[in-house]
Structures are given as structure tokens and as C-alpha cells.
Design a protein around this motif. Sequence first.
Motif, PDB file in Angstrom:
ATOM      1  N   UNK A 119      77.181 -36.539  50.986  1.00 65.88           N
ATOM      2  CA  UNK A 119      77.337 -37.794  51.725  1.00 65.88           C
ATOM      3  C   UNK A 119      78.674 -38.468  51.455  1.00 65.88           C
ATOM      4  N   UNK A 120      79.468 -37.927  50.528  1.00 65.41           N
ATOM      5  CA  UNK A 120      80.807 -38.434  50.275  1.00 65.41           C
ATOM      6  C   UNK A 120      81.867 -37.646  51.042  1.00 65.41           C
ATOM      7  N   UNK A 121      81.441 -36.653  51.798  1.00 67.14           N
ATOM      8  CA  UNK A 121      82.333 -35.851  52.633  1.00 67.14           C
ATOM      9  C   UNK A 121      82.142 -36.287  54.086  1.00 67.14           C
ATOM     10  N   UNK A 122      83.093 -36.978  54.677  1.00 67.31           N
ATOM     11  CA  UNK A 122      82.920 -37.470  56.052  1.00 67.31           C
ATOM     12  C   UNK A 122      82.624 -36.366  57.067  1.00 67.31           C
ATOM     13  N   UNK A 123      83.250 -35.205  56.913  1.00 64.86           N
ATOM     14  CA  UNK A 123      83.004 -34.109  57.854  1.00 64.86           C
ATOM     15  C   UNK A 123      81.550 -33.652  57.745  1.00 64.86           C
ATOM     16  N   UNK A 124      81.043 -33.563  56.533  1.00 64.76           N
ATOM     17  CA  UNK A 124      79.652 -33.159  56.340  1.00 64.76           C
ATOM     18  C   UNK A 124      78.704 -34.208  56.914  1.00 64.76           C
ATOM     19  N   UNK A 125      78.995 -35.468  56.688  1.00 64.72           N
ATOM     20  CA  UNK A 125      78.145 -36.537  57.217  1.00 64.72           C
ATOM     21  C   UNK A 125      78.099 -36.457  58.741  1.00 64.72           C
ATOM     22  N   UNK A 148      62.100 -25.734  72.023  1.00 68.50           N
ATOM     23  CA  UNK A 148      62.913 -26.723  71.309  1.00 68.50           C
ATOM     24  C   UNK A 148      63.318 -26.299  69.913  1.00 68.50           C
ATOM     25  N   UNK A 149      62.375 -25.904  69.043  1.00 66.62           N
ATOM     26  CA  UNK A 149      62.761 -25.500  67.696  1.00 66.62           C
ATOM     27  C   UNK A 149      63.714 -24.304  67.667  1.00 66.62           C
ATOM     28  N   UNK A 150      63.469 -23.325  68.549  1.00 69.79           N
ATOM     29  CA  UNK A 150      64.366 -22.173  68.607  1.00 69.79           C
ATOM     30  C   UNK A 150      65.765 -22.595  69.032  1.00 69.79           C
ATOM     31  N   UNK A 151      65.839 -23.482  70.015  1.00 70.28           N
ATOM     32  CA  UNK A 151      67.132 -23.981  70.483  1.00 70.28           C
ATOM     33  C   UNK A 151      67.842 -24.733  69.369  1.00 70.28           C
ATOM     34  N   UNK A 152      67.090 -25.518  68.601  1.00 68.42           N
ATOM     35  CA  UNK A 152      67.706 -26.270  67.505  1.00 68.42           C
ATOM     36  C   UNK A 152      68.305 -25.327  66.467  1.00 68.42           C
ATOM     37  N   UNK A 153      67.557 -24.297  66.091  1.00 71.14           N
ATOM     38  CA  UNK A 153      68.091 -23.348  65.110  1.00 71.14           C
ATOM     39  C   UNK A 153      69.346 -22.662  65.632  1.00 71.14           C
ATOM     40  N   UNK A 154      69.279 -22.153  66.858  1.00 70.89           N
ATOM     41  CA  UNK A 154      70.390 -21.377  67.422  1.00 70.89           C
ATOM     42  C   UNK A 154      71.618 -22.229  67.723  1.00 70.89           C
ATOM     43  N   UNK A 155      71.401 -23.380  68.376  1.00 72.37           N
ATOM     44  CA  UNK A 155      72.533 -24.154  68.888  1.00 72.37           C
ATOM     45  C   UNK A 155      73.030 -25.239  67.943  1.00 72.37           C
ATOM     46  N   UNK A 156      72.234 -25.597  66.943  1.00 70.27           N
ATOM     47  CA  UNK A 156      72.625 -26.728  66.098  1.00 70.27           C
ATOM     48  C   UNK A 156      72.680 -26.384  64.609  1.00 70.27           C
ATOM     49  N   UNK A 157      71.565 -25.902  64.047  1.00 67.41           N
ATOM     50  CA  UNK A 157      71.548 -25.626  62.611  1.00 67.41           C
ATOM     51  C   UNK A 157      72.525 -24.524  62.222  1.00 67.41           C
ATOM     52  N   UNK A 158      72.430 -23.370  62.883  1.00 67.84           N
ATOM     53  CA  UNK A 158      73.278 -22.233  62.493  1.00 67.84           C
ATOM     54  C   UNK A 158      74.770 -22.546  62.607  1.00 67.84           C
ATOM     55  N   UNK A 159      75.252 -23.136  63.715  1.00 65.77           N
ATOM     56  CA  UNK A 159      76.673 -23.475  63.775  1.00 65.77           C
ATOM     57  C   UNK A 159      77.081 -24.537  62.745  1.00 65.77           C
ATOM     58  N   UNK A 160      76.188 -25.488  62.488  1.00 61.98           N
ATOM     59  CA  UNK A 160      76.489 -26.531  61.498  1.00 61.98           C
ATOM     60  C   UNK A 160      76.689 -25.915  60.120  1.00 61.98           C
ATOM     61  N   UNK A 161      75.758 -25.061  59.698  1.00 59.77           N
ATOM     62  CA  UNK A 161      75.869 -24.433  58.383  1.00 59.77           C
ATOM     63  C   UNK A 161      77.074 -23.490  58.313  1.00 59.77           C
ATOM     64  N   UNK A 162      77.378 -22.833  59.423  1.00 62.22           N
ATOM     65  CA  UNK A 162      78.536 -21.924  59.452  1.00 62.22           C
ATOM     66  C   UNK A 162      79.845 -22.695  59.241  1.00 62.22           C
ATOM     67  N   UNK A 163      79.882 -23.961  59.624  1.00 60.21           N
ATOM     68  CA  UNK A 163      81.075 -24.774  59.428  1.00 60.21           C
ATOM     69  C   UNK A 163      81.103 -25.455  58.055  1.00 60.21           C
ATOM     70  N   UNK A 164      79.943 -25.811  57.530  1.00 60.36           N
ATOM     71  CA  UNK A 164      79.894 -26.561  56.273  1.00 60.36           C
ATOM     72  C   UNK A 164      79.943 -25.695  55.024  1.00 60.36           C
ATOM     73  N   UNK A 165      79.317 -24.523  55.043  1.00 61.09           N
ATOM     74  CA  UNK A 165      79.083 -23.796  53.801  1.00 61.09           C
ATOM     75  C   UNK A 165      80.111 -22.746  53.400  1.00 61.09           C
ATOM     76  N   UNK A 166      81.027 -22.313  54.254  1.00 63.55           N
ATOM     77  CA  UNK A 166      81.976 -21.300  53.772  1.00 63.55           C
ATOM     78  C   UNK A 166      82.971 -21.910  52.772  1.00 63.55           C
ATOM     79  N   UNK A 167      83.687 -21.038  52.081  1.00 59.29           N
ATOM     80  CA  UNK A 167      84.648 -21.514  51.070  1.00 59.29           C
ATOM     81  C   UNK A 167      85.784 -22.314  51.694  1.00 59.29           C
ATOM     82  N   UNK A 168      85.995 -22.184  52.994  1.00 61.14           N
ATOM     83  CA  UNK A 168      87.039 -22.958  53.672  1.00 61.14           C
ATOM     84  C   UNK A 168      86.508 -24.258  54.266  1.00 61.14           C
TER      85      UNK A 168
END
Length: 198
Positions: A119-125, A148-168
Amino acid sequence: MADEPEPGPDFEVPMGLFQDMEDLKAQVAALSAQVKTLTEGGAGGTGEAFADDDETAGEEPEETDEEGDDWAFPPFILLLDSPQYDDELRGLIEWVEGVLVPGYLAEPSSDARWCPNWFEHPVAVARLHACWLAWQELTDPATCGYTGPSTWHRDHLDPCMAQLRPSTGPFGGCTKGEHQVDHRMPGIVPSAWRREDA
């Protein structure tokens, strides 16, 4: 002899396609109801009344804040000032810590980073807030249908984690016991969520 139309091809509609069509119908109906409500300003117009209208019949529509601070839809969280930001962040923290972390995040590693002070990382927030808003909409049975749940996983959760969790990503400087100070935004976390050392 009159020309008779040739019979069309005989094929079965796959069950998944039928369910997708039903989901689309439900989404179109929900959107049509929202459009009707918005265009009529919440007042009872001609045509059929909604179920909600029965409860609010005869009542004046709620007045918005005179200064226009009320948003019709959830705003971009980084544009909010206190106390609206603090309230929105509290809800986001509850969702991330109560749903996302225990349900979806494995042990952090060099390839899948996570910062306990996310919550101290603006991009993550910003990204997590957008993911949370989508989760609220796509897990609501009134609007999401079966997919709905499938769409959320595919279109929202997976891309979000792909941007937040890598070393970059935004947690790139944070390691298992250390939080990179350069990422901090002092004063942005509501006082109710700060822990005082006793």
C-alpha cells in the motif's frame, strides 16, 4: 410447384455457447436497466418499473453533494484526497489481505515478488484497486452471469499479477525482510492502519 426454401444445416448448439448467450442476455438486460435508470434520472418514467422503483416510489432522488464531490462510478484511487482516499484504501486493504493474499499469492520469490507494504507503492495501489473494482462487478450474480469469475481471472487478475510481481515490477527493490524506502509515500496510509510500536 412453388419454390420451397431448402432446409438449413442440421447442427447442435454446443452447451457452452448456449450458456455464453444466456450470460450475454443477462449482461445486456442489466446494462439496459442501468441506461434506463440513468436516462430517466431515477424518476419513474413510462414503461415497466424496476423492482427497486417499487421501494423508492414517491421518494425524491438523493441529492448529490453540492460541491459535486460525489462520483457516479468508482474513481481512479490516486486522484482521491483524504478522507475519500483513506476510506477507499481501507476497503482495498481488507480485500487484498483477506481475499487476494491468502487465496492467490504463493510464497514470494525472486520471480514472483510481493511487498507486505504494498500500500506504500502507488503503482501497486492503482493496479490492485482496479482489479478489486473488477472483482466486485464480475462476482455480482446480478450482472456477471456464469462467465464473470472466469473473465475476472483472465482479464484482470492475471494481467495485474504479471505487472506487479516480476523482478522489474514495483516490488523489484523489496526483498523478503526489507522494504525499499525509495518507494514509500509518507502520510498516504490512513492512521487507522499504522501500527505504533508499544
